[in-house]
Motif scaffolding. Structure first.
Motif, PDB file in Angstrom:
ATOM      1  N   ASP A   1       0.838  -1.193   0.000  1.00  0.00           N
ATOM      2  CA  ASP A   1       0.000   0.000   0.000  1.00  0.00           C
ATOM      3  C   ASP A   1       0.877   1.249   0.000  1.00  0.00           C
ATOM      4  O   ASP A   1       2.102   1.173  -0.137  1.00  0.00           O
ATOM      5  N   GLU A   2       0.262   2.425   0.152  1.00  0.00           N
ATOM      6  CA  GLU A   2       0.991   3.683   0.071  1.00  0.00           C
ATOM      7  C   GLU A   2       2.043   3.818   1.167  1.00  0.00           C
ATOM      8  O   GLU A   2       3.049   4.506   0.988  1.00  0.00           O
ATOM      9  N   SER A   3       1.846   3.160   2.289  1.00  0.00           N
ATOM     10  CA  SER A   3       2.815   3.237   3.384  1.00  0.00           C
ATOM     11  C   SER A   3       3.967   2.262   3.206  1.00  0.00           C
ATOM     12  O   SER A   3       4.920   2.284   3.982  1.00  0.00           O
ATOM     13  N   GLY A   4       3.883   1.401   2.180  1.00  0.00           N
ATOM     14  CA  GLY A   4       4.914   0.392   1.958  1.00  0.00           C
ATOM     15  C   GLY A   4       4.588  -0.944   2.586  1.00  0.00           C
ATOM     16  O   GLY A   4       5.318  -1.920   2.379  1.00  0.00           O
ATOM     17  N   ALA A   5       3.511  -1.034   3.363  1.00  0.00           N
ATOM     18  CA  ALA A   5       3.139  -2.292   4.007  1.00  0.00           C
ATOM     19  C   ALA A   5       2.575  -3.269   2.981  1.00  0.00           C
ATOM     20  O   ALA A   5       1.950  -2.861   1.992  1.00  0.00           O
ATOM     21  N   PHE A   6       2.807  -4.558   3.225  1.00  0.00           N
ATOM     22  CA  PHE A   6       2.316  -5.582   2.294  1.00  0.00           C
ATOM     23  C   PHE A   6       0.811  -5.779   2.444  1.00  0.00           C
ATOM     24  O   PHE A   6       0.245  -5.627   3.524  1.00  0.00           O
ATOM     25  N   THR A   7       0.182  -6.091   1.331  1.00  0.00           N
ATOM     26  CA  THR A   7      -1.244  -6.405   1.307  1.00  0.00           C
ATOM     27  C   THR A   7      -1.448  -7.773   0.665  1.00  0.00           C
ATOM     28  O   THR A   7      -0.658  -8.208  -0.175  1.00  0.00           O
ATOM     29  N   ILE A   8      -2.482  -8.474   1.096  1.00  0.00           N
ATOM     30  CA  ILE A   8      -2.854  -9.773   0.535  1.00  0.00           C
ATOM     31  C   ILE A   8      -4.277  -9.657   0.015  1.00  0.00           C
ATOM     32  O   ILE A   8      -5.183  -9.292   0.768  1.00  0.00           O
ATOM     33  N   THR A   9      -4.475  -9.931  -1.250  1.00  0.00           N
ATOM     34  CA  THR A   9      -5.822  -9.938  -1.819  1.00  0.00           C
ATOM     35  C   THR A   9      -6.049 -11.268  -2.529  1.00  0.00           C
ATOM     36  O   THR A   9      -5.105 -11.913  -2.991  1.00  0.00           O
ATOM     37  N   ALA A  10      -7.302 -11.689  -2.581  1.00  0.00           N
ATOM     38  CA  ALA A  10      -7.661 -12.959  -3.203  1.00  0.00           C
ATOM     39  C   ALA A  10      -8.719 -12.731  -4.267  1.00  0.00           C
ATOM     40  O   ALA A  10      -9.557 -11.828  -4.150  1.00  0.00           O
ATOM     41  N   ASP A  11      -8.694 -13.568  -5.290  1.00  0.00           N
ATOM     42  CA  ASP A  11      -9.612 -13.461  -6.421  1.00  0.00           C
ATOM     43  C   ASP A  11     -10.820 -14.367  -6.202  1.00  0.00           C
ATOM     44  O   ASP A  11     -10.697 -15.594  -6.254  1.00  0.00           O
ATOM     45  N   PRO A  12     -12.003 -13.795  -5.955  1.00  0.00           N
ATOM     46  CA  PRO A  12     -13.192 -14.634  -5.725  1.00  0.00           C
ATOM     47  C   PRO A  12     -13.511 -15.554  -6.898  1.00  0.00           C
ATOM     48  O   PRO A  12     -13.987 -16.677  -6.698  1.00  0.00           O
ATOM     49  N   ALA A  13     -13.248 -15.094  -8.124  1.00  0.00           N
ATOM     50  CA  ALA A  13     -13.545 -15.924  -9.293  1.00  0.00           C
ATOM     51  C   ALA A  13     -12.692 -17.189  -9.300  1.00  0.00           C
ATOM     52  O   ALA A  13     -13.159 -18.279  -9.675  1.00  0.00           O
ATOM     53  N   ALA A  14     -11.431 -17.072  -8.893  1.00  0.00           N
ATOM     54  CA  ALA A  14     -10.564 -18.248  -8.834  1.00  0.00           C
ATOM     55  C   ALA A  14     -11.022 -19.190  -7.719  1.00  0.00           C
ATOM     56  O   ALA A  14     -11.016 -20.412  -7.885  1.00  0.00           O
ATOM     57  N   VAL A  15     -11.438 -18.639  -6.582  1.00  0.00           N
ATOM     58  CA  VAL A  15     -11.933 -19.461  -5.475  1.00  0.00           C
ATOM     59  C   VAL A  15     -13.204 -20.206  -5.880  1.00  0.00           C
ATOM     60  O   VAL A  15     -13.428 -21.354  -5.488  1.00  0.00           O
ATOM     61  N   GLN A  16     -14.028 -19.567  -6.687  1.00  0.00           N
ATOM     62  CA  GLN A  16     -15.312 -20.147  -7.078  1.00  0.00           C
ATOM     63  C   GLN A  16     -15.147 -21.494  -7.777  1.00  0.00           C
ATOM     64  O   GLN A  16     -15.990 -22.391  -7.628  1.00  0.00           O
ATOM     65  N   LYS A  17     -14.063 -21.664  -8.521  1.00  0.00           N
ATOM     66  CA  LYS A  17     -13.851 -22.926  -9.241  1.00  0.00           C
ATOM     67  C   LYS A  17     -13.748 -24.097  -8.266  1.00  0.00           C
ATOM     68  O   LYS A  17     -14.203 -25.202  -8.574  1.00  0.00           O
ATOM     69  N   THR A  18     -13.152 -23.873  -7.113  1.00  0.00           N
ATOM     70  CA  THR A  18     -13.083 -24.924  -6.102  1.00  0.00           C
ATOM     71  C   THR A  18     -14.410 -25.075  -5.373  1.00  0.00           C
ATOM     72  O   THR A  18     -14.838 -26.194  -5.057  1.00  0.00           O
TER      73      THR A  18
END
Length: 473
Positions: free
Chosen positions: A261-278
């Motif tokens: 993010d803007e502060s340099g901290a790491f972010t984790i995001t996930a793709d719902p469409a990819a999860v949907q396949k499982t």
């Protein structure tokens, strides 16, 4: 009289609303001469103007740090302080390029300093003339200053390499940050403050570079890699405490995007469409019929072994929001998702097994819950070496054992090699197979209960350690 005239009172004087100021105790007015009628008005005007000026101006010789503000109003002094700082020229190394305070976004609380100068050194207070007001604290706009300095001396600037988190195929690891270079703004600020305090209009600083750390640090990357590794260990869809659908490291990584993010901290995001396949295939893996568990116990109720593990029945509930909910949960570092499941608890049945030997019949009975399920002839101990009666349980077992000893009835030694499927129940008395005779139904042993090897194997597999044994006549 009042010792201090405020900036507001000075403004009142400038607008014609002078405060009531008495310079000294009133004395009896001398008798006026007629000449005063001719010159009194002009002198009065001049005197009033001098008094008014003394109430709105800063004392002569006054300086804020090294910036002259004597004879100025507070508003004028504010402008002088801000203007001096903006126009200050900074040379980057001997004969090097120059930048101004304005280029660097240099600021100071000019209003407060001007007020302090006026409050401490008003013109009317002769004792405060030629004084200095300290407390100049310069601030630089970090982004603006670095932009101006980078343009002036680009060779002194290199961008730092931020730390990163990479997927190795089975987990995550941190890649360390690498420092860049740039000019020390703290030293530059100190040089500017020193130049202003000396009354200079320019300053020269050593334009040497210093290390510049990345805002995305190695420690941030290591912490994020640890979080992701923990997520791999628990990733999956759960029914209660059971992880019914594990998610592999490779699949989890394919769902995730690691950024900053803007502060340099790491972010984790996930793709719902990819999860949907499982999610689409969950029902086939989650739904199951209940299976009754079967437990083998002793006659005292002690659980010996599980014959059939059994399982709860499960039916997966509504899955319409699972993909989006799980994606949002993954973004928080939590990879264990609790599924909506209707559970039918398994039933459990217990079975008690007994190996019963009737010495009078020379026969073994296998019983489950009191019912005979199998029986065959055996050979127990001979007269003088009888098999002891009583209630026992299987203590330990061997698939094969060499046996030797002295017969109690004859006193003669004996040796049998490779005796199969041995199960001890009373000291050195045991069930076992006998390959050296076929006279079952008669007393043939030195105290053990022997039987054909194939039937000994059946008993060995059927009755576990702790299983009940009853020897009687």
């Amino acid at each position: 009289m009042s010792e201090v005239i405020t900036r507001r009172e000075a403004d009142d004087v400038a607008s014609g609303d002078a405060p009531d100021v008495r310079w000294a105790p009133a004395e009896p007015a001398p008798k006026r001469r007629r000449l005063g009628l001719k010159i009194g008005i002009p002198v009065g005007i001049v005197t009033a103007g001098a008094v008014a000026a003394s109430l709105v101006l800063i004392a002569p010789g006054t300086a804020v740090a090294g910036i002259p503000v004597g004879g100025q109003t507070a508003d004028m002094a504010e402008g002088s302080i801000a203007g001096h700082l903006a126009n200050l020229t900074i040379t980057l190394g001997e004969g090097g390029p120059t930048v101004t305070g304005a280029d660097l976004g240099a600021t100071v609380d000019a209003s407060a300093l001007a007020d302090a100068a006026f409050s401490q050194s008003p013109m009317w207070n002769v004792g405060a003339w030629f004084s200095t007001v300290d407390g100049l604290e310069v601030s630089l706009d970090e982004a603006q200053a670095h932009e101006a300095l980078r343009a002036a001396v680009p060779d002194l600037y290199t961008d730092p390499t931020p730390a990163a988190v990479v997927f190795t195929g089975t987990g995550y690891e941190a890649q360390p940050a690498i420092d860049g270079t740039g000019i020390d703004l703290a030293a530059l600020t100190a040089a500017i403050e020193g130049a202003v305090a000396d009354g200079a209009s320019q300053a020269t600083i050593d334009a040497a570079s210093i290390p510049v750390a990345s805002v995305t640090t190695t420690e941030m990357a290591e912490a994020t890699a640890a979080t992701l590794t923990e997520m791999i260990a628990e990733a999956g869809f759960y029914a209660g405490e059971e992880r019914v659908v594990p998610i592999s490291a490779k699949r989890l990584d394919s769902w995730l995007a690691i950024g900053t993010d803007e502060s340099g901290a790491f972010t984790i995001t996930a793709d719902p469409a990819a999860v949907q396949k499982t999610v689409d295939g969950l029902a086939d893996k989650v739904n199951q019929d209940p299976v009754t568990a079967e437990i083998l116990t002793s006659e005292k109720g002690t659980q010996l072994v599980t014959i059939v593990e059994g399982q709860d029945g499960r039916v997966l509930g509504d899955t319409s929001n699972i993909a989006s909910d799980y994606a949002a949960q993954l973004s928080t570092g939590d990879a264990a998702y609790a599924l909506p499941v209707d559970v039918t608890p398994r039933e459990t049945v217990t079975t008690t097994r007994l190996a019963e030997v009737d010495l009078s019949e020379q026969r073994l009975y296998l019983k489950e819950n009191g019912k005979v399920i199998d029986t065959w002839l055996i050979s127990s101990g001979r007269p003088g070496a009888e098999t002891h009666t009583g209630r026992y349980s299987i203590g330990w077992r061997l698939e094969s054992q060499d046996m030797s000893g002295t017969a109690r009835d004859s006193g003669l030694p004996y040796t049998r090699e490779g005796v199969p499927w041995v199960m001890y129940f009373n000291g050195n008395q045991a069930f076992h197979g006998a390959y050296w005779h076929n006279n079952f139904g008669n007393q043939m042993s030195a105290g053990c209960v022997n039987m054909p090897p194939n039937l000994a194997k059946k008993l060995y597999d059927w009755l576990p350690n702790g299983g009940d044994v009853w020897i009687h006549s």
